[in-house]
Scaffold this active site. Structure first.
Site, short mmCIF file in Angstrom:
data_model
loop_
_atom_site.label_atom_id
_atom_site.label_comp_id
_atom_site.label_asym_id
_atom_site.label_seq_id
_atom_site.Cartn_x
_atom_site.Cartn_y
_atom_site.Cartn_z
N THR A 166 3.87 1.60 -1.19
CA THR A 166 4.49 1.74 -2.50
C THR A 166 3.49 2.28 -3.51
OG1 THR A 166 5.77 -0.22 -1.90
CG2 THR A 166 5.94 0.51 -4.17
N LYS A 211 0.83 -1.22 0.00
CA LYS A 211 0.00 0.00 0.00
C LYS A 211 0.86 1.26 0.00
CE LYS A 211 -2.45 -0.77 3.67
NZ LYS A 211 -1.80 -2.02 4.08
N LYS A 229 10.03 -7.02 9.38
CA LYS A 229 9.37 -6.38 8.24
C LYS A 229 10.27 -5.41 7.47
CE LYS A 229 5.22 -3.61 7.23
NZ LYS A 229 5.84 -2.36 6.86
N ALA A 287 -2.40 -0.34 14.02
CA ALA A 287 -3.64 -0.50 13.26
C ALA A 287 -4.58 -1.52 13.89
CB ALA A 287 -3.33 -0.90 11.82
N PHE A 341 3.75 -7.84 -9.55
CA PHE A 341 5.02 -8.48 -9.21
C PHE A 341 5.56 -9.18 -10.45
CE2 PHE A 341 3.28 -7.54 -5.19
CZ PHE A 341 4.28 -7.62 -4.22
N TRP A 389 6.82 0.08 -8.97
CA TRP A 389 8.00 -0.50 -8.31
C TRP A 389 9.16 -0.56 -9.29
CZ3 TRP A 389 10.91 -5.04 -8.94
CH2 TRP A 389 11.80 -5.33 -7.89
#
Length: 904
Positions: A356, A354, A389, A608, A728, A757
């Site tokens: 990115t 999200k 992460k 969150a 991807f 990306w």
């Protein structure tokens, strides 16, 4: 009426009309001239004050010591420069005191005498749109132009006055079509030069005098500083008071002009954004290599490009800066831009990009579609950065730069939250110790000490007295019963809800024992640590809409319950004012930029799950003003749409009053395959073949379950959805096309693949165009529930309509808590569900869109300062642990170049 009278009356009239025009636009504005002088001589003040009264101008006089030095002058000048109420500064100082340092200190925008190097350069170049003509030079030119005989093409002799004044007068005279000659008082040919000139201007006269017999018949002569004795008939142009009055009139005109320019500068400024060029490489390098290859613009340059004023910026190094909240007041009448929320489908444990997508979208909007846009992102915790992460600056060619600064410390907001949170924790334990070991009298004498024989309550103590119903302000007037109620919070150690925090993944701090030292006199209790971003203070930072609002929210934080069942707040502890002091800089959003030089606000990063997982209200509000009516602000919600988006709408939008235009729903082929029945995905483990090989059946199953449900959730709030397929390299074209097709069948306004990306903003240009089109259509935003509904009914509404549950089931403890919150008056707060992000249900392994389940509510807690109730669905960890091989194994520093390696 002589030429002098006529001239200054015209200047006064036009200046008075200019003030009236200014005050019609802004009734509160009052132009102010500051006279900075050495000594107590009031002659200059009186001359200018008389003129100011005629015009409607304010004057202030700052008298330094007669023997003041350069440092004294500079110190006072810096204060005047920074005072927004001062529009003009007149340096009534000896010539020797007006040094280069003094001139360079004087703000050119307030230099109404036009003597600074910059303003003098503007005058010579003929650019008066920003500079000022020296008032005396204007007065001299006025007298020459109004002489009985026209002087155009005639010769004007300038005598004396070396320096800026002579240069300014010469420049103006020559620009008016006259010819100038220069001389000085000691010249042997002065008499001959005067007798040949059509006009003579005597600068810095002092006690010098030109005999009338030297003057040609009909020639004009002007004494810039009239001599002690003059034959008025010789030149007939001025008296001492006349020339000074005309000069003062032009000075006030410059002040009003400066005020007008200042007002103009306060208005919304169109953007002049210079994007940074990208040259994407194949294969795509690491995030850190990409970030380091791009040189960011200096942050002050970026700020100027997007219409921020220099005084609204607080730089932290070269590439990031805090932005002051005064921008909101300056641009309060500016319409907001379009408000875009980026949310996601239920993610895999790897995350679906999200951040990115958010960065790629604004790069596309601003650098490629040439539309004003701002990204508003959360500040990442250092726990995940050094844990599993990694960072959260985006990735590939869609990043916030410098990514090292983004992911490490930034401007210290999380450290401020840590300090504030732990001050509250320290205050709790200290207060319990002191109450357990002291009498009421001893407590009262220490809480309200006698200082120089006077005992008085502090403002925060008076607030506590009022909440207790004690309407007294004299400590001596309290009864023993009132003293007891005032000094004893009587916190129940078993019901303290406040924990300490640290911004590190440290599993061994989840449960600790405090108070074991002998000095704590047996006040031992169990408590624990949360990660810093789980602090309620972080949630408050994200939801506050002003410094005052934040201060009030901090005061309302409930830290525990007394033995009699009453909530105890940070204000009861007497600590809320100190918390506001610790947080006063953290409330300002941090300005950074993307790889393509577009602006980003980084601010707040609440959890969150137990909080709402969104960046700050203030960052969004600032950005919406700055982008302008046709611009776009793109903000991100944490986790899937069922959690982050639902909380964004029901909590953040209630707090801010803002209404979103479009939801961008991020989906990935791999996550859709997981929801379509694919095998489990684990962080750190290789992806099973189902995720790397084409499998249209799994993709379709995920689209028709989880993607469809998340689109429906957005439609519950009346907001259109654009699906962004984050591509991807293992995705096939057939899989991408299928996602886009089914997304539109499920009600999305549009669905498009994104290649930001690998390509930067260019790879999201189609998404940007689709967002622009969707935002141009009217939306019908609505909240999911009315906050006046009972707490249980609000929870049931979310469970059934958002998660797809049949019903909810409250534990006895949860039922008892909801009754208590209603009794305490907290029943009208919105709900912040604390639930797993890995499924729409409470069961992480149930993918797709589960149905037929009952949602168990284990406990119900409250963040009263932040302003929400949070039910716990299952067990929520608020302190992550480190894995066997954390990220920090790969993070290192080159001691020679100071370059960081291993961040991602």
């Amino acid at each position: 009426m002589g030429p002098l009278d006529s001239s200054w009356r015209k200047v006064v009239q036009s200046t008075r009309e200019a003030i009236v025009t200014l005050q019609k636009r802004n009734p509160a504005i009052q132009p102010l001239l500051a006279i900075l002088q050495a000594g107590e001589d009031d002659s200059m003040l009186e001359i200018n004050k008389k003129m100011a009264v005629k015009i409607g101008l304010n004057i202030t006089q700052i008298c330094l010591a007669k023997e003041c030095n350069e440092d004294d002058i500079v110190e006072e000048l810096l204060k005047l420069n920074d005072d927004p109420k001062v529009h003009g500064i007149y340096l009534h100082l000896p010539r020797g005191s007006i040094t280069s340092r003094v001139l360079n200190t004087l703000k050119p925008e307030k230099d109404i005498e036009g003597i600074s190097d910059l303003n003098m350069g503007r005058l010579i170049r003929g650019d008066l749109s920003k500079g000022f003509v020296p008032p005396l030079a204007s007065a001299v030119l006025d007298l020459l132009e109004n002489h009985d005989a026209p002087l155009e093409g005639k010769t004007v002799l300038l005598v004396g006055g070396e320096g800026p004044l002579q240069l300014a007068v010469q420049c103006l005279i020559e620009r008016s079509g006259m010819v100038t000659l220069k001389s000085h008082w000691s010249s042997k040919t002065l008499q001959a030069q005067v007798m040949q000139a059509d006009a003579v201007v005597l600068l810095d006269v002092g006690n010098m005098y030109v005999p009338p017999t030297w003057i040609r018949p009909g020639a004009a002569i002007i004494y810039s500083k009239p001599a002690l004795e003059k034959d008025e008939s010789a030149f007939g142009l001025s008296s001492k008071s006349g020339l000074e009055s005309l000069t003062a009139a032009y000075r006030t005109q410059n002040v009003v002009r400066s005020c007008s320019r200042w007002l103009k500068g306060q208005e919304y400024r169109p953007w002049h954004l210079r994007s940074l060029k990208l040259q994407p490489l194949t294969p795509v390098p690491s995030d850190l290599e990409i970030s380091r290859a791009q040189i960011p613009k200096p942050v002050d340059q970026l700020a100027e490009e997007i219409g921020l004023l220099p005084e609204e910026l607080e730089a932290y190094g070269r590439s990031k800066a805090k932005v002051r909240l005064s921008v909101l007041e300056r641009l309060q009448s500016q319409p907001n831009g379009k408000y875009i929320l980026v949310a996601g489908i239920t993610p895999t444990p790897l995350g679906e990009g999200k951040s990115t997508v958010t960065v790629g979208l604004v790069q596309a909007l601003s650098a490629h579609l040439k539309l004003n846009s701002f990204a508003c992102l959360r500040q990442p915790s250092q726990g995940p950065t050094f844990g599993v992460k990694g960072g959260a600056a985006g990735g590939g060619y869609a990043q916030v730069i410098p990514m090292e600064e983004f992911n490490l410390h930034l401007t210290g907001d999380i450290h401020a939250i840590t300090a504030a949170n732990n001050l509250v924790a320290a205050a709790i334990d200290a207060r319990m110790l002191h109450e357990a070991t002291q009498s009421d009298k001893a407590l009262f004498n220490r809480l309200v000490p006698s200082v120089n024989g006077v005992r008085k309550f502090s403002p925060i103590q008076i607030s506590r007295l009022q909440r207790l119903g004690i309407r007294k302000t004299d400590p001596a007037s309290l009864t023993p019963e009132e003293i007891n109620a005032f000094v004893r919070l009587d916190l129940d150690p078993s019901k303290i809800t406040w924990q300490r925090v640290v911004d590190t993944n440290d599993r061994f701090l989840r449960k600790i024992t405090v108070g074991q030292a002998s000095s704590e006199k047996g006040q031992i209790r169990e408590t624990g640590f949360d990660i810093a971003v789980a602090s309620e203070i972080m949630a408050i930072l994200a939801l506050a809409d002003s410094l005052e609002d934040m201060k009030n929210r901090l005061a309302r934080m409930v830290v525990g319950t007394s033995r009699s069942g009453q909530p105890i707040t940070a204000e009861d502890l007497g600590v809320s004012g100190a918390l506001a002091v610790l947080m006063k800089d953290a409330i300002k959003p941090t300005l950074m930029q993307t790889l393509e030089g577009t602006p980003v606000f980084v601010h707040a990063g609440p959890f969150a799950n137990i909080a709402h997982g969104n960046s700050s209200v203030l960052a969004d509000k600032l950005a919406l003003k700055l982008v302008g009516q046709d611009g776009f602000v793109v903000t991100e919600a944490g986790f899937g749409a069922d959690i982050g988006m639902e909380k964004f709408f029901n909590i953040k939008c209630r707090a801010s009053g803002l209404r979103p235009s479009v939801v961008v729903l991020v989906a990935t082929v791999r996550a859709l395959k997981m929801h379509g029945g694919g095998p489990n995905v684990s962080a750190g483990a290789p992806l099973p073949r189902e995720y790397t090989d084409e499998n249209l059946s799994l993709v379709a199953g995920g689209c028709r379950s989880n993607l469809r449900k998340q689109i429906q959730i957005a439609h519950l709030f009346g907001v259109p959805v654009v699906v962004a397929v984050n591509v991807f390299k293992t995705d096939t074209q057939a899989e991408i096309d299928l996602v886009c097709q089914i997304a539109k069948e499920c009600g999305a306004s549009d669905a498009l693949p994104c290649n930001h990306w690998a390509q930067g903003g260019r790879g999201s240009s189609e998404l940007a165009q689709a967002v622009k089109e969707a935002a141009s259509k009217p939306s019908d935003f609505q909240f999911l529930y009315n906050t006046e509904m009972p707490i249980v009914e609000k929870i049931r509404t979310i469970a059934q309509r958002v998660y797809g549950a049949d019903d909810i089931e409250l534990s006895p403890e949860a039922k008892s808590k909801t009754d208590y919150y209603h009794q305490q008056g907290y029943g009208s707060l919105p709900i912040c569900m604390a639930k797993t992000h890995l499924s729409l249900s409470h069961m992480p392994d149930k993918k797709g869109a589960p149905t037929g389940f009952v949602l168990p509510i284990r406990d119900v807690r409250a963040s009263i300062g932040a302003g929400f109730i949070y039910p716990l669905v299952g067990t929520m960890s608020t302190m992550p642990g480190l894995p066997t091989r954390p990220c920090f194994y790969d993070i290192d520093l080159d001691p020679v170049t100071e370059e960081i390696t291993g961040l991602f």
